[in-house]
Design a protein around this motif. Structure first.
Motif, PDB file in Angstrom:
ATOM      1  N   VAL A 186       0.816  -1.216   0.000  1.00  0.00           N
ATOM      2  CA  VAL A 186       0.000   0.000   0.000  1.00  0.00           C
ATOM      3  C   VAL A 186       0.848   1.263   0.000  1.00  0.00           C
ATOM      4  CG1 VAL A 186      -1.528   1.336   1.473  1.00  0.00           C
ATOM      5  CG2 VAL A 186      -2.007  -1.054   1.006  1.00  0.00           C
ATOM      6  N   GLN A 190      -0.739   7.859   1.264  1.00  0.00           N
ATOM      7  CA  GLN A 190      -1.961   8.400   1.882  1.00  0.00           C
ATOM      8  C   GLN A 190      -1.687   8.897   3.287  1.00  0.00           C
ATOM      9  OE1 GLN A 190      -4.973   5.264   1.357  1.00  0.00           O
ATOM     10  NE2 GLN A 190      -6.126   6.835   0.267  1.00  0.00           N
ATOM     11  N   ARG A 207      -8.186   5.703  10.608  1.00  0.00           N
ATOM     12  CA  ARG A 207      -8.979   6.020   9.425  1.00  0.00           C
ATOM     13  C   ARG A 207      -8.303   5.656   8.110  1.00  0.00           C
ATOM     14  NH1 ARG A 207     -13.225   9.114   9.563  1.00  0.00           N
ATOM     15  NH2 ARG A 207     -14.048   9.618  11.620  1.00  0.00           N
ATOM     16  N   ILE A 208      -6.989   5.535   8.142  1.00  0.00           N
ATOM     17  CA  ILE A 208      -6.321   5.270   6.862  1.00  0.00           C
ATOM     18  C   ILE A 208      -5.611   3.923   6.861  1.00  0.00           C
ATOM     19  CG2 ILE A 208      -4.534   6.052   5.284  1.00  0.00           C
ATOM     20  CD1 ILE A 208      -5.295   8.861   5.948  1.00  0.00           C
ATOM     21  N   PRO A 211      -8.134   0.629   7.611  1.00  0.00           N
ATOM     22  CA  PRO A 211      -8.967   0.223   6.462  1.00  0.00           C
ATOM     23  C   PRO A 211      -8.141  -0.308   5.298  1.00  0.00           C
ATOM     24  CG  PRO A 211      -9.672   2.345   7.291  1.00  0.00           C
ATOM     25  CD  PRO A 211      -8.406   2.022   8.007  1.00  0.00           C
ATOM     26  N   SER A 212      -6.932   0.259   5.134  1.00  0.00           N
ATOM     27  CA  SER A 212      -6.165  -0.171   3.969  1.00  0.00           C
ATOM     28  C   SER A 212      -5.636  -1.585   4.118  1.00  0.00           C
ATOM     29  CB  SER A 212      -4.994   0.796   3.724  1.00  0.00           C
ATOM     30  OG  SER A 212      -4.044   0.654   4.775  1.00  0.00           O
ATOM     31  N   ARG A 214      -7.324  -3.998   5.655  1.00  0.00           N
ATOM     32  CA  ARG A 214      -8.335  -4.906   6.180  1.00  0.00           C
ATOM     33  C   ARG A 214      -8.415  -6.259   5.486  1.00  0.00           C
ATOM     34  NH1 ARG A 214     -10.686  -1.458   3.609  1.00  0.00           N
ATOM     35  NH2 ARG A 214     -12.119  -1.804   1.904  1.00  0.00           N
ATOM     36  N   TRP A 215      -8.205  -6.322   4.167  1.00  0.00           N
ATOM     37  CA  TRP A 215      -8.319  -7.639   3.538  1.00  0.00           C
ATOM     38  C   TRP A 215      -7.182  -8.550   3.974  1.00  0.00           C
ATOM     39  CZ3 TRP A 215     -12.931  -8.292   2.537  1.00  0.00           C
ATOM     40  CH2 TRP A 215     -13.719  -7.311   1.932  1.00  0.00           C
TER      41      TRP A 215
ATOM     42  N   ASN B  11      -6.779  -1.228  -2.337  1.00  0.00           N
ATOM     43  CA  ASN B  11      -6.532  -0.489  -1.114  1.00  0.00           C
ATOM     44  C   ASN B  11      -6.572   1.003  -1.297  1.00  0.00           C
ATOM     45  OD1 ASN B  11      -6.170  -2.588   0.780  1.00  0.00           O
ATOM     46  ND2 ASN B  11      -4.319  -3.129  -0.305  1.00  0.00           N
ATOM     47  N   PHE B  13      -8.841   2.482  -2.748  1.00  0.00           N
ATOM     48  CA  PHE B  13     -10.256   2.849  -2.796  1.00  0.00           C
ATOM     49  C   PHE B  13     -10.531   3.951  -1.791  1.00  0.00           C
ATOM     50  CE2 PHE B  13     -13.787   0.991  -4.958  1.00  0.00           C
ATOM     51  CZ  PHE B  13     -13.236  -0.035  -5.696  1.00  0.00           C
ATOM     52  N   ALA B  15     -11.202   5.560   1.192  1.00  0.00           N
ATOM     53  CA  ALA B  15     -11.125   5.021   2.545  1.00  0.00           C
ATOM     54  C   ALA B  15     -12.398   5.307   3.323  1.00  0.00           C
ATOM     55  CB  ALA B  15      -9.922   5.608   3.261  1.00  0.00           C
ATOM     56  N   LEU B  18     -15.576   2.851   2.782  1.00  0.00           N
ATOM     57  CA  LEU B  18     -15.401   1.526   3.365  1.00  0.00           C
ATOM     58  C   LEU B  18     -15.047   1.622   4.837  1.00  0.00           C
ATOM     59  CD1 LEU B  18     -13.318   0.359   0.348  1.00  0.00           C
ATOM     60  CD2 LEU B  18     -15.578  -0.487   0.915  1.00  0.00           C
ATOM     61  N   ASN B  19     -14.766   2.839   5.261  1.00  0.00           N
ATOM     62  CA  ASN B  19     -14.320   2.995   6.627  1.00  0.00           C
ATOM     63  C   ASN B  19     -15.413   2.629   7.621  1.00  0.00           C
ATOM     64  OD1 ASN B  19     -12.493   3.652   8.593  1.00  0.00           O
ATOM     65  ND2 ASN B  19     -13.290   5.711   8.788  1.00  0.00           N
ATOM     66  N   GLU B  21     -17.907   0.696   7.172  1.00  0.00           N
ATOM     67  CA  GLU B  21     -18.114  -0.756   7.185  1.00  0.00           C
ATOM     68  C   GLU B  21     -17.057  -1.437   8.042  1.00  0.00           C
ATOM     69  OE1 GLU B  21     -17.548  -2.364   3.347  1.00  0.00           O
ATOM     70  OE2 GLU B  21     -17.821  -4.427   4.006  1.00  0.00           O
ATOM     71  N   PHE B  22     -15.840  -0.939   7.854  1.00  0.00           N
ATOM     72  CA  PHE B  22     -14.748  -1.565   8.575  1.00  0.00           C
ATOM     73  C   PHE B  22     -14.829  -1.282  10.064  1.00  0.00           C
ATOM     74  CE2 PHE B  22     -11.097  -3.947   8.795  1.00  0.00           C
ATOM     75  CZ  PHE B  22     -10.170  -3.336   9.602  1.00  0.00           C
ATOM     76  N   ARG B  25     -17.070  -3.578  11.566  1.00  0.00           N
ATOM     77  CA  ARG B  25     -16.477  -4.905  11.699  1.00  0.00           C
ATOM     78  C   ARG B  25     -15.583  -4.977  12.916  1.00  0.00           C
ATOM     79  NH1 ARG B  25     -15.937  -7.825   6.396  1.00  0.00           N
ATOM     80  NH2 ARG B  25     -16.110  -5.778   5.483  1.00  0.00           N
TER      81      ARG B  25
END
Lengths: 294, 365, 275
Positions: A186, A190, A207-208, A211-212, A214-215, B11, B13, B15, B18-19, B21-22, B25
């Motif tokens: 990544v 950002q 916040r950054i 989420p980046s 998460r997968w 990634n 995308f 943020a 999707l934030n 949603e995350f 989670r």
């Protein structure tokens, strides 16, 4: 071309299964090709399908009712419950600390970083019984920490905390490695941007960064979970196998084989296989979402 | 690079979208974790509720059924009738030696029911048993059995006594004396029978007896951790012959397994002790009930349960009644013949012991 | 990528330092400390004591068996793994997705269950088992069982190492070589194999390291006969149960050092981590 952690562990590479397989040009299937495919498939069927099929057959042979009865016995329920507790705790601890360690190893640079990075690999290299031995050495009768713990009235070996400890140990590297991989991909652009706009470190993380990753994180969590559920050798050493108290699902299977309760052993084995495959399917779904989004 | 690009692209995308949603989670994860940790906390060092008592029993492998299906339910009923309290008995079964070590290493069992006196003495030596456990009826012993030879149905290999075990090519199962009490009883039986001239070698000749032991062990193929593991292995089809407790064979047959057994002309009487582990029973505040449990083992009900699951009864009357179910032994002797357990532990299993040296020599070849 | 966030005087912020401290403490506590404990215990009677434990005939035989088995299955995996990866990437055939999923399944299934499955399939009271023993072939509770169990649990390693590299490859060169007359095998050998070599090696090293430590499947299915089918991890387990902690630690150290060196070799093969 060698990327830092591209193929560090096969677990990374598990991601690659299913991905892009359809997009390859199809080679013509001549005789050599068919033979090659044949060898591979026969090997896989004999080696893999045989045992998996055998378990399903043996478990379900006496009907669903027997399986149900076995699995709802007090011992079995208690064992499954304990396994879920162990897996849940280990996954939680490894997620929290895994993210921390991954961030430090990937985003920071300091003397000793290489050494720490190497340490993360140790649980892969360790036989589970050795992991159990480690805990016994530290917390057993003549353990290094036992006098201190006795003062505090804490019991580690032959009790659940010890089992949580070893399960956490053996499943430690997954989240770290997966998150490190994603962090590397990544990049920090950002985060840099946010920093120049005055965001605090915590905001940037929440916040950054989070989420980046998460997968990758979810993938690592699934691997951790699967590993923790299947742990056997280490908990065997450390738990004492007290029925309905420190007996996990795998220990239950082991004891059932001894008790001549083969139905119980096979039923529980089937359950664990299904849970593992369930987690794997979940990972496949994750992969599909990655594919779709790109 | 395709798959890596895919990952990278995803990634970058937005943020924000999707934030949420995350974040959801993560919140769920935190809640689950909180529940899990509470679960863990409540499971460790659990204090029993006032009307329910937890008693932990550490036993060797052979009497699983006797305790699990017979004695414990009977005791629970007995205690409930007597005091109105519910007892939950948590059982653990492993090789006698391994169990003793586990207790010494911190396994907080309230009652230890082991295969041999020496294992109880080990726990006492570690300061965990402080009363004279031999002061109870029958010197602290609760069950008897004998060492026998299990063979396949119909005795295809025609085994009739100890001497047949040295036949070349025979595949013998016996557990590992390092972890299993049953294994030590087996070895004592073989060695003792040889010394008594009932194994086809010269009487009272330690060298001949050692040689005999070695010839038998030359045929040993698998050494399991406990007597139970050994016999279940035999049932799975491993080996031609298993040296084991008579009770194991009888229980196996009860469960539908089909094999026969030979009672050698000369064999040892197995006597199994039980003791309350004072340190832990007091620590858990279950001393009274632990004592009651141990005393219960000499009741007729418990002795009958032992007998039902293959053991020979200590109770004379019961033994008389059940005499026909158990083959008689021509020459039955006890550990005293070999000098008692203290001598045996040193002379046979010590660093210079008969068995230790024999085993090392055998495997040096 | 490793731009540290510094304060005006050039040192990392307190936040970053505290996070670093947490990471260091965690790794030290979870991994380094237990490692030191084993090392100290293994050498608690000095080098002589350590060596005495290792030269115990059972320990030596167990280590030898473990290493030899690991070597053998790694060789098999190298061939079969590469072939399987190639077949999965290159061709389309019915059941391909299932094969792919099976590789993942091997990894997820608990090792104890693998052992139980092998007994359920090939044990002495099964159809296959009785047929085999009728023909004088002993699988369960003998050496072949060890190999089978190891092959099962290490199945995915080479495959998953090689697959990503194959996916990146364009097969035009290989096809070109074939059209100008090279046999398919020599086309493969000269064009594809060199690129795959590091990946195959990585997969092999991982497979070997895994095989060294395998316990759950072997303890159920191998019979654990000293000197014959007793592997090093099962030996360690036995020593722990017999309270020979020093012996257990000594053999563990050998296994650990071996596996860990392999992991480091994998690391080096993939390029050094950023310094």
């Amino acid at each position: 071309m060698a990327d830092t952690h591209t193929m560090k562990t096969p677990e990374h590479s598990l991601k690659n299964s299913g991905l892009n397989l359809r997009k390859r040009p199809n080679a013509r299937l001549g005789l050599t090709e068919i033979l090659l495919i044949g060898v591979v498939v026969v090997y896989a069927v004999v080696l893999l399908c045989g045992p998996i099929g055998a378990i399903a057959w043996n478990a379900l042979n006496s009907g669903f009712r027997t399986v149900f009865v076995q699995l709802t016995s007090a011992d079995a329920r208690s064992a499954l419950q304990l396994t879920l507790i162990l897996a849940g705790s280990a996954t939680f601890i490894n997620t929290v600390f895994g993210i921390v360690v991954a961030l430090v190893l990937e985003r920071q640079n300091f003397w000793g970083r290489c050494f720490l990075n190497g340490l993360v690999d140790l649980p892969f290299a360790v036989s589970p019984v050795i992991a159990g031995l480690m805990v016994v050495l530290l917390f057993g009768r003549n353990g290094w920490f036992t006098p201190l713990l006795e003062q505090l009235g804490l019991r580690i070996v032959f009790a659940i905390p010890g089992m949580v400890l070893v399960t956490t140990f053996v499943s430690l590297p997954f989240v770290v490695r997966e998150v490190m991989l994603v962090l590397a991909q990544v990049g920090t652009s950002q985060e840099q941007a946010a920093r120049t706009m005055g965001a605090s470190e915590w905001q940037i993380f929440w916040r950054i960064t989070l989420p980046s990753i998460r997968w990758g994180l979810l993938y690592g969590i699934s691997l951790t979970c699967a590993r923790a559920i299947g742990e056997f050798g280490a908990v065997l050493v450390v738990s004492g196998g007290i029925i309905r108290s420190t007996e996990s699902a795998t220990l239950y299977i082991f004891r059932s084989m001894d008790d001549r309760n083969f139905q119980g052993a096979y039923s529980m084995s089937l359950v664990l296989v299904m849970i593992s495959i369930g987690i794997l399917s979940f990972m496949q779904v994750l992969k599909k979402r990655v594919e779709r989004r790109s | 690079m395709s798959h890596r690009n895919a990952f990278a692209k995803l990634n970058l995308f937005s943020a924000q979208a999707l934030n949420a949603e995350f974040a959801q989670r993560v919140n769920r994860l935190v809640v689950v974790a909180a529940i899990v940790l509470t679960g863990v906390a409540s499971c460790t060092n659990s204090k029993p509720s006032t009307n329910k008592v937890i008693l932990t029993l550490a036993a060797y492998t052979a009497p699983r059924e006797a305790y699990g299906t017979g004695i414990i339910p009977a005791f629970q009923q007995y205690w409930k009738d007597k005091t109105g309290q519910d007892v939950e008995v948590r059982e653990s079964y492993q090789g006698s030696g391994a169990q003793a070590r586990a207790i010494i290493s911190g396994f907080e069992a309230d009652v230890a029911a082991l295969s041999m006196e020496t294992d109880i003495d080990k726990i006492a030596a570690a300061g965990l048993i402080t009363h004279n456990w031999r002061a109870r009826p029958s010197g602290g012993m609760v069950s008897n059995s004998i060492v026998v030879i299990a063979v396949r149905e119909g005795n295809p290999k025609q085994i009739h006594d100890w001497a047949d075990l040295t036949r070349p090519g025979l595949n013998i199962l016996t557990p590992d004396p390092q972890t299993s009490g049953g294994a030590q009883w087996n070895i004592n039986a073989i060695y003792g029978a040889a010394l008594r001239g009932c194994a086809g070698v010269a009487r009272d000749d330690p060298n001949a007896a050692t040689q005999f032991l070695r010839d038998v062990f030359r045929n040993v193929s698998v050494m399991d951790k406990g007597a139970r593991e050994s016999i279940t292995n035999f049932e799975k089809g491993v080996g031609d012959v298993a040296i084991t407790y008579e009770s194991e064979v009888l229980v196996g047959r009860q469960e539908g397994q089909r094999y026969d057994y030979i009672v050698p002309r000369s064999t040892i009487l197995i006597e199994n002790p039980v003791a309350v582990v004072d340190a832990y029973a007091d620590k858990h505040g279950v001393r009274q009930i632990a004592d009651a449990f141990v005393n219960f083992l000499w009741n007729e009900e418990a002795q009958r349960a032992f007998a039902h699951y293959g053991f020979r009864s200590l109770d004379q009357r019961l033994a008389e009644k059940l005499k026909s179910s158990y083959p008689s032994v021509q020459d039955l002797w006890t550990i005293e013949f070999l000098g008692g357990w203290n001598e045996v532990t040193k002379d046979i299993y010590g660093p210079q012991g008969v068995y230790t040296r024999m085993f090392a020599e055998l495997h040096q070849k | 990528m490793n731009i540290s966030i510094t304060q005006s005087n050039g040192s990392p912020s307190r936040g970053r330092l505290s996070v670093r401290a947490i990471a260091i403490l965690y790794l030290f506590g979870m991994i380094l400390l237990p490692l030191i404990a084993i090392a100290r215990t293994g050498f608690s009677a000095g080098l002589a004591g350590f060596w005495a434990e290792l030269s115990n005939p059972l320990a030596a035989a167990a280590l030898k068996l473990t290493v030899l088995s690991a070597v053998l299955i790694t060789l098999i995996n190298a061939f079969v793994g590469t072939m399987t990866a190639y077949v999965l990437v290159r061709y389309d055939f019915p059941g391909k997705a299932l094969l792919d999923a099976l590789a993942d399944a091997c990894f997820a299934i608990p090792t104890l269950v693998t052992g139980v499955m092998l007994v359920a399939l090939l044990g002495p009271q099964t159809i296959i088992g009785t047929w085999l023993s009728g023909h004088g072939l002993q699988i369960t509770f003998a050496k072949p069982a060890i190999l089978l169990a190891l092959l099962f649990v290490t199945y995915p390693f080479v495959i998953r190492s090689v697959q990503p590299v194959l996916l990146e490859l364009s097969f035009d060169q290989e096809e070109a070589a074939h059209t100008i007359g090279a046999s398919k095998w020599s086309a493969f050998r000269s064009v594809v194999l060199p690129t795959l070599a590091p990946a195959i090696l990585t997969g092999c090293l991982l497979s070997f390291a895994r095989a060294l430590g395998e316990f759950g499947s072997i303890v159920v299915v191998a019979g654990n006969i000293p000197m014959r089918t007793l592997t090093a991890p099962v030996y360690v387990f036995g020593q722990i149960e017999s309270e020979n902690i020093r012996g257990a630690s000594a053999v563990s150290l050998v296994l650990l050092s071996l596996s860990f060196s392999l992991m480091i070799a994998v690391d080096l093969l993939q390029g050094k981590p950023k310094n």
